[in-house]
Design a protein around this motif. Sequence first.
Motif, short mmCIF file in Angstrom:
data_model
loop_
_atom_site.label_atom_id
_atom_site.label_comp_id
_atom_site.label_asym_id
_atom_site.label_seq_id
_atom_site.Cartn_x
_atom_site.Cartn_y
_atom_site.Cartn_z
N ILE A 181 0.85 -1.19 0.00
CA ILE A 181 0.00 0.00 0.00
C ILE A 181 0.89 1.24 0.00
CG2 ILE A 181 -1.84 -1.21 1.25
CD1 ILE A 181 -1.11 0.77 3.62
N VAL A 182 0.32 2.37 -0.42
CA VAL A 182 1.06 3.62 -0.50
C VAL A 182 0.49 4.61 0.50
CG1 VAL A 182 1.77 5.54 -1.98
CG2 VAL A 182 1.61 3.22 -2.92
N MET A 183 1.37 5.15 1.33
CA MET A 183 1.01 6.23 2.23
C MET A 183 1.69 7.50 1.73
SD MET A 183 1.38 4.46 5.99
CE MET A 183 0.56 2.93 6.37
N MET A 184 1.04 8.63 1.96
CA MET A 184 1.63 9.90 1.53
C MET A 184 1.42 10.98 2.58
SD MET A 184 0.92 12.20 -1.87
CE MET A 184 1.85 13.71 -2.15
N ASP A 185 2.52 11.63 2.95
CA ASP A 185 2.44 12.85 3.76
C ASP A 185 2.17 13.98 2.78
OD1 ASP A 185 2.88 15.18 5.22
OD2 ASP A 185 4.42 14.26 6.47
N ILE A 205 -1.88 11.57 4.76
CA ILE A 205 -1.52 12.08 6.08
C ILE A 205 -1.34 13.58 6.02
CG2 ILE A 205 0.40 12.11 7.75
CD1 ILE A 205 0.84 9.09 6.74
N HIS A 206 -1.84 14.27 7.05
CA HIS A 206 -1.67 15.72 7.11
C HIS A 206 -1.33 16.16 8.54
CE1 HIS A 206 -3.30 16.60 3.11
NE2 HIS A 206 -4.14 15.61 3.34
N ALA A 207 -0.37 17.07 8.63
CA ALA A 207 -0.19 17.81 9.88
C ALA A 207 -1.17 18.97 9.83
CB ALA A 207 1.24 18.30 10.02
#
Length: 391
Positions: A181-185, A205-207
């Motif tokens: 799977i691919v995660m992205m910030d 993903i987000h700050a």
Amino acid sequence: MAKRDYSNTGVNTRLAHIGNDPHDFHGFVNPPVVHASTVLFPNAETALGRVVKAKYVYGTHGTPTTEALGNAIDALEGSAGTILVPSGLAAVTVPLLGFLSAGDHILIVDSVYGPTRRFADTMLTRLGIEVQYYDPLVGGGIAKLMKPNTKVVFTESPGSVTFEIQDIPAIVEAAHAGGAIVMMDNTWATPLYFKALDHGVDVTIHAATKYPGGHSDVLLGTVSANAACWERLHQAYLTLGVCAGPEQVYQVLRGLRTMGVRLERHQKSALDIARWLEKQPGVARVLHPGLESHPGHAIFKRDFSGSSGIFSIVLAGGGQTQANAFLNALEIFGIGYSWGGFESLAVPVVLTDRTVAKGPYEGAVIRLQIGLEDVEDLKADISRGLAAARG
């Protein structure tokens, strides 16, 4: 009264109205800030969840306040669900813990956010997870790095502090073909300028500390997933108990309402200053993907609909002494390790922990966050810094 569907409206209209319906709370525009741990059930059967499943069961599982922000983020992301956690770093660590096990292999872009690297090199390796860093420019070539036990490919585009643009669709295709799977910030672009799930990313993903909050006074992280990954992400969130506080959630929901107009200002000012900096003595390079001179500009134009207010410059020679002189001469820019707020910031960039994306760079690298101040004032301040660095 029928609830309005804002999915086909403009982005600022959506930001002003998504997440909650005022008529659910007696017409009050903003949802209540629900401080909750205990939730009372009408009977034992509901408490056990065997006859009727209660909407709310405990404070860590969600409240009307967290539901409002989660719904708003889902509307922006096109996601199956969103979790809210206490910080941007927690938004990185929770999904990694949820999707990785001992013996797994993870590929992480070498230009990743520093604390993500620290978590991977300490916690993940201690748990028996094999961590490998890859070139941010690898694109579809990442297929050659995939292993039978590769479970996650972790991306961040543009890269933290050096702003390399990754070919996310090519990476997604290769990762999925290999069973990962691919995660992205996606903190830099926000879902307004890059809809990660639309490009095949599984977990985004987000700050929310940054642009969604927007005022340098709140810590929060969000993690959103597609339908295939949502249940596992949600279970990890419930198991770890890493939940955000109601006041922080409310502040981010409030900040979200103006994020569109703030981002327009950040984008316009940053591009103006970046183009101006390309012509200034003492500047070797400007690392902003929105510039035509940036090596990743073509991919940026293909995949992104806008840019935000943070980029880096490379001084024409010198090292830490010159970087310090630049920073210490600034009067409007603060020296601080965050961004996305109303104020302009500058920090020195250190790349010694990288294994692949080290440069070379002609001189010291400095990251600039362009705030909401007047551009001419910011240019004058940067000029002071450049003169000090040359001196």
